[in-house]
Every structure is written in structure tokens, then in C-alpha cells.
Design a protein around this motif. Structure first.
Motif, PDB file in Angstrom:
ATOM      1  N   GLY A  27       0.823  -1.190   0.000  1.00  0.00           N
ATOM      2  CA  GLY A  27       0.000   0.000   0.000  1.00  0.00           C
ATOM      3  C   GLY A  27       0.866   1.252   0.000  1.00  0.00           C
ATOM      4  N   VAL A  28       0.206   2.405  -0.021  1.00  0.00           N
ATOM      5  CA  VAL A  28       0.878   3.698  -0.100  1.00  0.00           C
ATOM      6  C   VAL A  28       0.621   4.464   1.198  1.00  0.00           C
ATOM      7  CG1 VAL A  28       1.073   5.878  -1.367  1.00  0.00           C
ATOM      8  CG2 VAL A  28       0.569   3.741  -2.597  1.00  0.00           C
ATOM      9  N   LEU A  29       1.662   5.081   1.738  1.00  0.00           N
ATOM     10  CA  LEU A  29       1.539   5.877   2.957  1.00  0.00           C
ATOM     11  C   LEU A  29       1.338   7.342   2.597  1.00  0.00           C
ATOM     12  CD1 LEU A  29       1.733   6.176   6.061  1.00  0.00           C
ATOM     13  CD2 LEU A  29       4.226   6.407   5.766  1.00  0.00           C
ATOM     14  N   VAL A  30       0.236   7.933   3.093  1.00  0.00           N
ATOM     15  CA  VAL A  30       0.005   9.374   2.997  1.00  0.00           C
ATOM     16  C   VAL A  30       0.302   9.942   4.384  1.00  0.00           C
ATOM     17  CG1 VAL A  30      -1.694  11.189   2.582  1.00  0.00           C
ATOM     18  CG2 VAL A  30      -1.712   9.109   1.175  1.00  0.00           C
ATOM     19  N   LEU A  31       1.298  10.819   4.471  1.00  0.00           N
ATOM     20  CA  LEU A  31       1.869  11.181   5.769  1.00  0.00           C
ATOM     21  C   LEU A  31       1.977  12.701   5.933  1.00  0.00           C
ATOM     22  CD1 LEU A  31       3.357  10.300   8.389  1.00  0.00           C
ATOM     23  CD2 LEU A  31       5.461  10.226   7.029  1.00  0.00           C
ATOM     24  N   SER A  32       1.624  13.174   7.108  1.00  0.00           N
ATOM     25  CA  SER A  32       1.724  14.591   7.437  1.00  0.00           C
ATOM     26  C   SER A  32       3.175  15.056   7.485  1.00  0.00           C
ATOM     27  CB  SER A  32       1.070  14.865   8.790  1.00  0.00           C
ATOM     28  OG  SER A  32       1.433  16.139   9.288  1.00  0.00           O
ATOM     29  N   GLN A  33       3.420  16.238   6.961  1.00  0.00           N
ATOM     30  CA  GLN A  33       4.752  16.831   7.040  1.00  0.00           C
ATOM     31  C   GLN A  33       5.138  17.187   8.464  1.00  0.00           C
ATOM     32  OE1 GLN A  33       3.395  20.351   4.641  1.00  0.00           O
ATOM     33  NE2 GLN A  33       4.614  21.535   6.105  1.00  0.00           N
ATOM     34  N   PHE A  34       4.161  17.228   9.377  1.00  0.00           N
ATOM     35  CA  PHE A  34       4.419  17.606  10.765  1.00  0.00           C
ATOM     36  C   PHE A  34       4.583  16.406  11.686  1.00  0.00           C
ATOM     37  CE2 PHE A  34       1.822  21.266   9.126  1.00  0.00           C
ATOM     38  CZ  PHE A  34       2.900  22.137   9.001  1.00  0.00           C
ATOM     39  N   ALA A  35       4.655  15.204  11.122  1.00  0.00           N
ATOM     40  CA  ALA A  35       5.029  14.019  11.901  1.00  0.00           C
ATOM     41  C   ALA A  35       6.533  13.851  11.804  1.00  0.00           C
ATOM     42  CB  ALA A  35       4.322  12.781  11.363  1.00  0.00           C
ATOM     43  N   GLY A  36       7.170  13.498  12.923  1.00  0.00           N
ATOM     44  CA  GLY A  36       8.608  13.283  12.883  1.00  0.00           C
ATOM     45  C   GLY A  36       9.012  12.246  11.851  1.00  0.00           C
ATOM     46  N   ALA A  37       8.146  11.260  11.610  1.00  0.00           N
ATOM     47  CA  ALA A  37       8.453  10.203  10.643  1.00  0.00           C
ATOM     48  C   ALA A  37       8.649  10.734   9.235  1.00  0.00           C
ATOM     49  CB  ALA A  37       7.335   9.156  10.657  1.00  0.00           C
ATOM     50  N   ALA A  38       8.101  11.902   8.929  1.00  0.00           N
ATOM     51  CA  ALA A  38       8.261  12.483   7.591  1.00  0.00           C
ATOM     52  C   ALA A  38       9.709  12.851   7.307  1.00  0.00           C
ATOM     53  CB  ALA A  38       7.368  13.715   7.440  1.00  0.00           C
ATOM     54  N   GLN A  39      10.539  12.990   8.360  1.00  0.00           N
ATOM     55  CA  GLN A  39      11.955  13.282   8.176  1.00  0.00           C
ATOM     56  C   GLN A  39      12.700  12.091   7.599  1.00  0.00           C
ATOM     57  OE1 GLN A  39      13.579  16.330   9.450  1.00  0.00           O
ATOM     58  NE2 GLN A  39      11.522  17.135   9.725  1.00  0.00           N
ATOM     59  N   GLU A  40      12.103  10.885   7.740  1.00  0.00           N
ATOM     60  CA  GLU A  40      12.792   9.658   7.324  1.00  0.00           C
ATOM     61  C   GLU A  40      12.111   8.931   6.172  1.00  0.00           C
ATOM     62  OE1 GLU A  40      14.268   7.282  10.864  1.00  0.00           O
ATOM     63  OE2 GLU A  40      12.694   8.492  11.791  1.00  0.00           O
ATOM     64  N   LEU A  41      10.783   8.941   6.137  1.00  0.00           N
ATOM     65  CA  LEU A  41      10.043   8.104   5.180  1.00  0.00           C
ATOM     66  C   LEU A  41       9.812   8.860   3.876  1.00  0.00           C
ATOM     67  CD1 LEU A  41       7.516   6.418   7.639  1.00  0.00           C
ATOM     68  CD2 LEU A  41       9.724   5.565   6.836  1.00  0.00           C
ATOM     69  N   ASN A  42      10.858   8.929   3.064  1.00  0.00           N
ATOM     70  CA  ASN A  42      10.800   9.697   1.820  1.00  0.00           C
ATOM     71  C   ASN A  42       9.888   9.073   0.772  1.00  0.00           C
ATOM     72  OD1 ASN A  42      12.666  11.557   2.842  1.00  0.00           O
ATOM     73  ND2 ASN A  42      14.403  10.314   2.183  1.00  0.00           N
ATOM     74  N   GLY A  43       9.547   7.815   0.950  1.00  0.00           N
ATOM     75  CA  GLY A  43       8.677   7.162  -0.012  1.00  0.00           C
ATOM     76  C   GLY A  43       7.198   7.421   0.220  1.00  0.00           C
ATOM     77  N   ALA A  44       6.861   8.135   1.284  1.00  0.00           N
ATOM     78  CA  ALA A  44       5.461   8.487   1.548  1.00  0.00           C
ATOM     79  C   ALA A  44       5.050   9.672   0.688  1.00  0.00           C
ATOM     80  CB  ALA A  44       5.284   8.823   3.022  1.00  0.00           C
ATOM     81  N   LEU A  45       3.746   9.837   0.517  1.00  0.00           N
ATOM     82  CA  LEU A  45       3.207  11.052  -0.076  1.00  0.00           C
ATOM     83  C   LEU A  45       3.027  12.050   1.063  1.00  0.00           C
ATOM     84  CD1 LEU A  45       0.532   9.638  -2.572  1.00  0.00           C
ATOM     85  CD2 LEU A  45       2.931  10.216  -2.996  1.00  0.00           C
ATOM     86  N   ILE A  46       3.849  13.096   1.091  1.00  0.00           N
ATOM     87  CA  ILE A  46       3.875  14.042   2.207  1.00  0.00           C
ATOM     88  C   ILE A  46       2.846  15.147   1.965  1.00  0.00           C
ATOM     89  CG2 ILE A  46       5.298  15.583   3.573  1.00  0.00           C
ATOM     90  CD1 ILE A  46       6.121  12.647   3.751  1.00  0.00           C
ATOM     91  N   VAL A  47       2.018  15.407   2.982  1.00  0.00           N
ATOM     92  CA  VAL A  47       0.933  16.381   2.849  1.00  0.00           C
ATOM     93  C   VAL A  47       0.937  17.350   4.022  1.00  0.00           C
ATOM     94  CG1 VAL A  47      -0.539  14.779   1.555  1.00  0.00           C
ATOM     95  CG2 VAL A  47      -0.728  14.887   4.058  1.00  0.00           C
TER      96      VAL A  47
END
Length: 459
Positions: free
Chosen positions: A387-407
Motif C-alpha cells: 500500500g501507499v503511505l500518505v503522511l503529514s509533514q508535521f510528523a517526525g516520521a516524515a523526516q525519514e520516510l521519503n517514499g510516503a506522499l507528504i501532505v
């Protein structure tokens, strides 16, 4: 070898091999089993009078040391200053801060009382690792008890920018207390920068930044070190949980009721910092702008209750129930309910299997220290059909999970567009994104987080 002493607000209910413990609890417990040591904190019990003794339970090389809280202490220390003042401030919601002098005094009093309970149990060479915002004054309280051991602190939630922290009465007292630790750990580089900015601009202190090493901090007549240590998960363990859980009753029920529809999946504690209302509205916007998705996709939001005795949490529950009812009333059909909002807890194997069965992981907090759900979602995926991860830019995980769609979680239309892109993403792109993220999870798993912190604390 020195013992490790873990201090946290709550002592996690660990059972050997049991499924209920989260990644943090498992990682900390592993460290305790390797070195031998003690886990000290509140038992979760609220009692009529302050308890006079600690309950000790031995499990192998680990001692669980727990104690109850009197009702007044629970109200002032936990419900009051910790969760009505610090939690909203550290999650960038100064509009929700409730400050009461008596609650602040209670917060400090309980930290002193807990330190007084722990001090007689310590040995000279113990290394102490304190966790999270409930226990900011804890090292200072131990020092007042004559404890000279190495003491580290890890903040699991964000550390706010200086102008936000200034909205907290007694902010200077809190930061001075933090400087009694030998090592401070933050989830991300922005959190570390926010702390260092406060030291330099508000505390007349200094920060020496050394590449590859923790920052050296001098303030309030004390010296300490501070660094970012992003917390991880055990991805291979979660992958096995997800695969083993595929045949479970709950997962099979979901698959049966979905028929051939795609599944968008979210799991969060019921909290205003998680962006749940905005998430519901983004899904509504998807159905509004993409009519072809109606009756072809379902959104499951699992939001277990938390802090149900606080008004702000009761309010968010009522708001979510109203939003899901309104959206379902607008779009539901006889054979399809767009949003399934579930207000209960599930065990980790069930959640991992549900993540694996879903086409999109929707993780969009308004602000989060790390958000391990994002990492667990990636770890749970089927490598052949992820599946695909849609991830908030304000979650710390967004600093690492470059394969997510950052929103941006405040951009409702932008989140709807990301959902549409995730649902339509080709298999090869999904596989490439998953492969990159899974490798990152392996490289920085929870053991790496723990070992890096302990190395720097003991250096």
C-alpha cells in the motif's frame, strides 16, 4: 556491567511474548533484559491516600517497581499540568493551554515524591533513563536527593518553537530543570534546534555544535549534551505479525464486507493533535471531487479512547461522531458505508494485518513527535503488493520516510489529491517506495535508537 534504570510515567504491562506492548516498550524491555535493571513508575492505580511503599516484581533480570498515585496527585500532576498545559503547548496548540498554579506545584511535588521513592533503590553505578514530558523536573529532584548517577532524558513528543514555549507559564523553570540531565534526546533535528534556540535566546546560554556528536549545552550554571535520536520499530517483527494475522477473524470480516473495494486505513489515539477531523473532511473531499471513488473505497478510522475524563477529549469524540455521521449521511448507499469510525482498542497483530490488507495508510497528525503508526504501516505491507503511505509533514516520521506522499494536514484539498494519487499509483512505483522505506526502517530500528542514546549517555 551497570544496571539500567528506566523511569516513565507509566510502567508498560509487558508479558513475555505477548502482543500488547508497543515498539517503545519492547525496545526498552529488551535493553533491560540485556543489562539487568529496573523499570520504575506509576502503576496506573489512583488511590485514596499517597501509598507508603513501592510494589516490586521480579521477572528474570528485570525488576518492575510501581506505585499508585493519590487522587489529588493524579488530578494535578497528570490530568492537570502534564496534559492540560504541557501536552497542548508541546503540540503547538497554545489556544488549548489551561494553566493553574496549584497544578504546576502538584506536578513538581509529584516529581519530587517519585524521586524520593526511587533514590533508596539506586546503586552507585546505575545509569538512569527518564522518559517524556511528565518527568521534566525528575533529574533535578534526584539531584536534590543526592543522586550523582548519569541521568538521561528522552522526549517522545515535539519540543515547541521558542515563541510557543513562551506561552507556558513557568517555561524557564522547566527548561532549567531539563538542564539537570546529562543528556537530552529529541525525536528530530527540528526539535533539537527549538531547544537550542531557547537556550541561546532566552536562557543566556551557549550551544556548541559538533558534527556527528551531541551538541554541548551550557546554561543555568550547568553543562549537558543534547541530540536527536529518532525512535524506530522492529520492521521484520511487524511484517511477521501482519502476515500471521491475515487469516484472523477480524481481518477476514473486513475483507468480506469490503468486497472488491479499496481500503484506506488510519489508527490513532483519540486526540486533537492527530488531525482526525481534517482527515475525515479530506476523505469527504475525495468523494466530492472523484465521483468514481464512491462505493469503490472505504475509510476505516480506529481511534481508541484516551484521557476520557478530560473535556477536550470528550469534545473531539463528539465532533468525530458528528462528522462521520454527516459524511455517511451524504454519501452512503444501501450496500456501502464510506467511513467506519471505530472507538475501541485492537491488539497489535490485528492492526498489523489490517494495515497489510489496506491500499492506503492515512497518517496526518497536526503535530507529532515521531508517529510509530506510520512506520508500522510500512513494515506491515506485502512486498509484492504494498500500500501507499500518505503522511503529514508535521510528523517526525516524515523526516525519514521519503517514499510516503507528504501532505499538509491543514490542506484538505491537498490531502484529497494525495489520496487519489495513492489509490491510482502503479504497482512498480508502490514497490519502489515501499522498498526504500523498509530499508530505512531496518537501518534505524528501535534497537539503534536505544543503543545510540545509551552510548552517548554512558560516554
Amino acid at each position: 556491567m551497570s544496571r539500567l534504570i528506566i523511569v516513565s510515567n507509566r510502567v508498560a504491562p509487558i508479558s513475555e511474548g505477548g502482543p500488547a506492548a508497543g515498539g517503545l516498550a519492547v525496545g526498552v524491555y529488551d535493553a533491560l533484559k540485556e543489562t539487568g535493571g529496573m523499570w520504575f513508575g506509576w502503576s496506573g492505580d489512583v488511590v485514596a491516600e499517597p501509598p507508603q511503599s513501592i510494589t516490586l516484581e521480579e521477572r528474570g533480570r528485570v525488576t518492575f517497581a510501581t506505585i499508585g498515585l493519590a487522587q489529588r496527585d493524579y488530578d494535578q500532576y497528570y490530568r492537570g499540568f502534564s496534559n492540560a498545559t504541557l501536552w497542548p503547548a508541546f503540540h503547538y496548540r497554545p489556544d488549548l493551554i489551561q494553566f493553574d498554579r496549584d497544578e504546576f506545584d502538584g506536578y513538581c511535588r509529584v516529581n519530587r515524591w517519585l524521586a524520593k521513592q526511587l533514590a533508596p533503590l539506586l546503586k552507585a553505578d546505575d545509569v538512569i533513563w527518564v522518559h517524556d514530558y511528565h518527568l521534566i523536573p525528575f533529574a533535578q529532584a534526584l539531584r536534590d536527593e543526592g543522586v550523582t548517577n548519569r541521568i538521561g532524558f528522552f522526549l517522545h513528543i515535539p519540543f515547541p518553537a521558542t515563541q510557543v514555549l513562551l506561552s507556558v507559564p513557568r517555561h524557564r523553570v522547566l527548561v532549567e530543570a531539563l538542564c539537570s540531565f546529562d543528556l537530552l534526546g529529541f525525536q528530530t533535528a527540528p526539535d533539537l534546534r527549538a531547544f537550542c534556540d531557547y537556550i541561546e535566546t532566552q536562557a543566556n546560554g551557549s550551544v556548541v555544535r559538533i558534527a556527528g556528536e551531541p551538541n554541548a549545552v551550557s546554561a543555568f550554571g550547568k553543562t549537558l549534551r543534547a541530540a536527536a535520536y529518532p525512535i524506530g520499530v522492529y520492521p521484520d517483527e511487524i511484517a511477521l505479525l501482519a502476515k500471521d494475522g491475515e487469516s484472523g477473524r477480524e481481518v477476514q470480516t473486513v475483507k468480506t464486507t469490503l468486497r472488491d473495494r479499496k481500503l484506506i486505513m488510519s489508527v490513532d489515539r483519540l486526540d486533537y493533535s492527530k488531525g482526525l477531523v481534517e482527515r475525515f473532511r479530506a476523505f469527504e473531499k475525495l468523494l466530492e471531487h472523484q465521483p468514481a471513488q464512491r462505493n469503490n473505497v472505504s475509510f476505516v478510522q480506529i481511534a481508541p479512547p484516551t484521557r476520557a475524563d478530560m473535556d477536550t477529549y470528550r469534545d473531539i469524540r463528539l465532533q468525530l461522531e458528528a462528522e462521520s455521521g454527516r459524511i455517511n449521511g451524504r454519501y452512503a448507499e444501501l450496500d456501502w458505508t464510506p467511513i467506519r469510525y471505530i472507538h475501541r482498542q485492537y491488539e497489535r497483530p490485528v492492526l498489523a494485518a489490517l494495515f497489510r490488507a489496506s491500499h492506503v495508510g492515512f497518517v496526518t497528525p497536526l503535530r507529532d513527535g515521531m508517529n510509530l503508526v506510520a512506520k508500522e504501516y510500512v513494515a506491515a505491507q506485502d512486498p509484492d503488493d504494498p500500500g501507499v503511505l500518505v503522511l503529514s509533514q508535521f510528523a517526525g516520521a516524515a523526516q525519514e520516510l521519503n517514499g510516503a506522499l507528504i501532505v499538509n494536514p491543514l490542506d484538505i484539498a491537498g490531502m484529497a489529491d494525495a489520496l487519489a494519487a495513492a489509490l491510482a499509483m502503479p504497482l512498480k512505483e508502490r514497490q519502489a517506495r515501499y522498498t526504500d522505506m523498509f530499508a530505512q526502517l531496518r537501518e534505524n530500528n528501535v534497537s539503534v535508537w536505544r543503543d545510540n542514546f545509551m552510548r552517548d549517555l554512558q560516554a
